[in-house]
Design a protein around this motif. Structure first.
Motif, PDB file in Angstrom:
ATOM      1  N   LYS A  15       0.843  -1.192   0.000  1.00 59.79           N
ATOM      2  CA  LYS A  15       0.000   0.000   0.000  1.00 59.79           C
ATOM      3  C   LYS A  15       0.869   1.229   0.000  1.00 59.79           C
ATOM      4  O   LYS A  15       2.036   1.191   0.421  1.00 59.79           O
ATOM      5  N   PRO A  17       1.924   4.878   1.341  1.00 61.81           N
ATOM      6  CA  PRO A  17       1.763   5.659   2.581  1.00 61.81           C
ATOM      7  C   PRO A  17       1.132   7.009   2.277  1.00 61.81           C
ATOM      8  O   PRO A  17       1.738   7.863   1.642  1.00 61.81           O
ATOM      9  N   GLN A  19      -0.458   9.053   4.714  1.00 60.89           N
ATOM     10  CA  GLN A  19      -0.326  10.001   5.809  1.00 60.89           C
ATOM     11  C   GLN A  19       1.150  10.264   6.108  1.00 60.89           C
ATOM     12  O   GLN A  19       2.018   9.449   5.793  1.00 60.89           O
ATOM     13  N   ARG A  21       2.804  10.239   8.873  1.00 55.67           N
ATOM     14  CA  ARG A  21       3.422   9.258   9.761  1.00 55.67           C
ATOM     15  C   ARG A  21       3.729   7.968   9.016  1.00 55.67           C
ATOM     16  O   ARG A  21       4.784   7.360   9.222  1.00 55.67           O
ATOM     17  N   SER A  22       2.826   7.553   8.141  1.00 48.41           N
ATOM     18  CA  SER A  22       3.063   6.349   7.350  1.00 48.41           C
ATOM     19  C   SER A  22       4.243   6.538   6.410  1.00 48.41           C
ATOM     20  O   SER A  22       5.077   5.643   6.249  1.00 48.41           O
ATOM     21  N   THR A  25       7.371   6.240   8.344  1.00 43.40           N
ATOM     22  CA  THR A  25       7.664   4.839   8.658  1.00 43.40           C
ATOM     23  C   THR A  25       8.314   4.140   7.481  1.00 43.40           C
ATOM     24  O   THR A  25       9.315   3.427   7.629  1.00 43.40           O
ATOM     25  N   VAL A  26       7.774   4.352   6.293  1.00 41.16           N
ATOM     26  CA  VAL A  26       8.348   3.745   5.085  1.00 41.16           C
ATOM     27  C   VAL A  26       9.769   4.245   4.858  1.00 41.16           C
ATOM     28  O   VAL A  26      10.677   3.478   4.504  1.00 41.16           O
ATOM     29  N   SER A  60       4.359  -4.727  10.846  1.00 33.13           N
ATOM     30  CA  SER A  60       4.296  -3.367  10.308  1.00 33.13           C
ATOM     31  C   SER A  60       5.050  -3.273   8.995  1.00 33.13           C
ATOM     32  O   SER A  60       4.610  -2.612   8.044  1.00 33.13           O
ATOM     33  N   GLN A  63       3.087  -4.682   6.202  1.00 32.18           N
ATOM     34  CA  GLN A  63       1.964  -3.847   5.766  1.00 32.18           C
ATOM     35  C   GLN A  63       2.322  -3.086   4.498  1.00 32.18           C
ATOM     36  O   GLN A  63       1.448  -2.779   3.686  1.00 32.18           O
ATOM     37  N   TYR A  64       3.606  -2.795   4.345  1.00 38.53           N
ATOM     38  CA  TYR A  64       4.054  -1.999   3.195  1.00 38.53           C
ATOM     39  C   TYR A  64       4.822  -2.820   2.163  1.00 38.53           C
ATOM     40  O   TYR A  64       4.682  -2.584   0.958  1.00 38.53           O
TER      41      TYR A  64
END
Length: 202
Positions: A15, A17, A19, A21-22, A25-26, A60, A63-64
């Protein structure tokens, strides 16, 4: 029934990112992946180590990124995107051809030597991943940018000249990177001498 993952799906993030914050994270995950690759190479590269270095759970990370191939592909795409952006930025400027060609060489050398261990491992990873279509698109974009630059300055046989100059420069710079060279200035000067010699023979 769950469909088996295709080669293409394994090379793309699960997916995007959306946002801040996302996205952060990536970014942290990819930098952790780069550092693991620099330190351990492809043989020691795995998602568990990346998640640990990034300070995120393996869930987590997944998720990406569906696996280490997707992480490697993302690092390759980021490096390619940075190189293409630098080349297009130089080619869009108005200056003497010699000045612009020297700037292109400087950008290409920086791309290779700024993080030489990382680039070396990514070059090997490129050979293992089915990225031919993306590689062709990158090569065409680089070719077009340099060709347009040469045409602007009235260089004869601009299409062939662009192909030759890219091949000449890439060969010298990639070989230097694989050989472990670290002196960017010396490499830039050698590549420029070769480029200048090619153009003067036209």
């Amino acid at each position: 029934m769950k469909q088996p993952a295709t080669a293409n799906s394994r090379l793309h993030a699960r997916k995007r990112p959306l946002q801040r914050r996302s996205a952060a994270t990536v970014s942290v995950i990819l930098e952790a992946a780069a550092r693991i690759l620099e330190q351990r190479g492809l043989a020691g590269f795995n998602t568990n180590l990346v998640a640990q270095r990034a300070g995120v759970s393996i869930g987590s990370l997944y998720q990406y990124f569906p696996g280490k191939e997707a992480l490697l592909a993302a690092l390759i795409r980021d490096a390619r995107s940075d190189l293409l952006a630098s080349v297009q930025q130089v080619c869009a400027q108005s200056d003497l051809l010699e000045t612009q060609l020297q700037a292109l060489i400087r950008a290409a050398v920086a791309h290779q030597l700024q993080r030489p261990q990382l680039m070396r491992h990514l070059e090997y990873a490129e050979l293992m991943l089915p990225l031919d279509q993306e590689t062709n698109a990158l090569n065409q974009a680089l070719q077009q940018a340099v060709q347009d630059l040469l045409l602007t300055h009235g260089t004869p046989n601009a299409t062939t000249a662009a192909q030759d100059l890219i091949a000449l420069s890439r060969g010298m710079i990639d070989s230097a990177g694989l050989a472990g060279e670290t002196d960017a200035t010396a490499l830039e000067q050698r590549v420029w001498r070769a480029v200048r010699g090619y153009l003067s023979a036209e």
